[in-house]
Design an enzyme around this catalytic site. Structure first.
Site, PDB file in Angstrom:
ATOM      1  N   HIS A   1      -2.402   5.119   6.628  1.00 18.71           N
ATOM      2  CA  HIS A   1      -1.053   5.668   6.753  1.00 18.71           C
ATOM      3  C   HIS A   1      -1.080   7.148   6.364  1.00 18.71           C
ATOM      4  CE1 HIS A   1       0.221   1.496   6.907  1.00 18.71           C
ATOM      5  NE2 HIS A   1      -0.214   1.290   5.676  1.00 18.71           N
TER       6      HIS A   1
ATOM      7  N   CYS B   1       0.823  -1.214   0.000  1.00 16.55           N
ATOM      8  CA  CYS B   1       0.000   0.000   0.000  1.00 16.55           C
ATOM      9  C   CYS B   1       0.858   1.265   0.000  1.00 16.55           C
ATOM     10  CB  CYS B   1      -0.954  -0.011   1.195  1.00 16.55           C
ATOM     11  SG  CYS B   1      -0.163  -0.387   2.789  1.00 16.55           S
TER      12      CYS B   1
END
Length: 337
Positions: free
Chosen positions: A220, A140
């Site tokens: 994140h 990711c």
């Protein structure tokens, strides 16, 4: 129409399954796992064919009332390509089986580049994956790095990039099992693994990353300082990012001040699980000072690689040789505008 099988029906696997099912040029033959709890039972409710990865798993599934149509080998006999979304290091063991049976396969970013010899990001190196036997869809964080830096590179703006990653501690669904509380844990090595991982896709990128694990699970957060090849303007940078259909501009001054507010927006948009397939980049935070660029964005660790995986399927099977056409098709099917 290509027949696709899925091994591993977890956080990524269930999303990949639904995404495959939404395409008109590929057919989801079935999903294979060892679990028999609520996760695989949701796959049953979606009318997916269920395959058991092991004899013990088959017995447990049947005892739980799950209709099992076959085992892992049965699934492999019916597919043109397998997408392996099993936990880290398990896929590397399964690869031996795929190679023995001569089946094309895709693994996820938890595996090493050497597992496939090719790492994939649709907007960067789609063409190099055409008709290969295998690829790895990068993680990711690495996917977000490649999307943003590739956009700057294509515009002739990128010299080098330095990024700091604030990484979620664990996936939301299993935060009761671990993670961290009231602390932050820096990765010891600089660069952290994401920079070299991005270079496995594009060796020409001059990128260094550092990372810190933080006590939250939603996403994140990245901060980037980029040296540009020339003094430029904010408008030029924004135009470069706009060339990527998988970067979404968000506005801090519209209340999108945190990862939870961004998540809420995607839930309100009606995305399954509130998934954000795009990089959510703060437009009004972005700043250019001469030949230096500063920006920040949020990455949905559970969703960003889903469109990449669909594009990787098309590239490996050769059902679409044009990267832009595959990306547009995938975007439309997933509601990426």
């Amino acid at each position: 129409m290509k027949n696709i099988g899925l091994i591993g029906y977890g956080v990524i696997g269930k999303r990949v399954a639904d995404a495959i099912n939404a395409q008109d040029d590929m057919n989801l033959v079935g999903v294979c796992d060892v679990i028999s709890d609520w996760r695989i039972q949701n796959a049953v409710r979606k009318n997916y064919n269920i395959y058991a990865a092991t004899p013990d798993a088959e017995k447990t599934m049947k005892d739980a009332g799950i209709s099992v149509v076959g085992n892992m080998m049965d699934l492999l006999d019916k597919v043109d390509l397998i997408v392996d979304c099993t936990p880290k290091n398990i896929a590397a063991q399964n690869v031996k089986i795929y190679k023995e049976k001569g089946i094309k396969f895709i693994v996820q970013g938890g595996e090493k580049h050497e597992t496939t010899g090719h790492s994939f990001s649709a907007e960067n190196n789609y063409n190099s994956a055409l008709n290969l036997d295998a690829t790895r869809v990068v993680s990711c964080n690495t996917t977000s790095i490649l999307r943003t830096l590739t956009a700057l590179k294509k515009a002739g703006l990128l010299d080098y990039a330095r990024g700091t990653l604030l990484r979620r501690a664990t996936d939301p669904w299993e935060s009761h099992l671990g993670g961290i509380m009231n602390t932050m844990v820096p990765e010891r090595d600089i660069p952290s693994h994401q920079g070299p991982d991005a270079q496995s896709v594009d060796p020409d990128l001059d990128v260094i990353t550092s990372a810190v694990k933080v006590p939250e699970t939603l996403s994140h957060l990245h901060y980037w300082n980029v040296k540009l090849k020339k003094p430029t303007t904010k408008e030029e940078v924004l135009n470069a990012f706009k060339k990527s259909t998988r970067i979404k501009f968000i506005q801090y001054d519209q209340g999108l001040v945190s990862n939870n507010t961004i998540k809420e927006m995607y839930l309100d948009m009606g995305r399954p699980w509130g998934d954000m397939y795009e990089v959510a980049l703060w437009e009004d935070m972005l700043k250019v000072v001469g030949d230096e660029l500063f920006y920040a964005y949020v990455v949905d660790n559970q969703a960003i690689v889903i469109p990449e995986t669909i594009d990787a399927i098309r590239a490996l099977t050769g059902i679409e040789t044009d990267a832009a056409k595959s990306i547009a098709k995938t975007n439309k099917s997933l509601g990426i505008n």
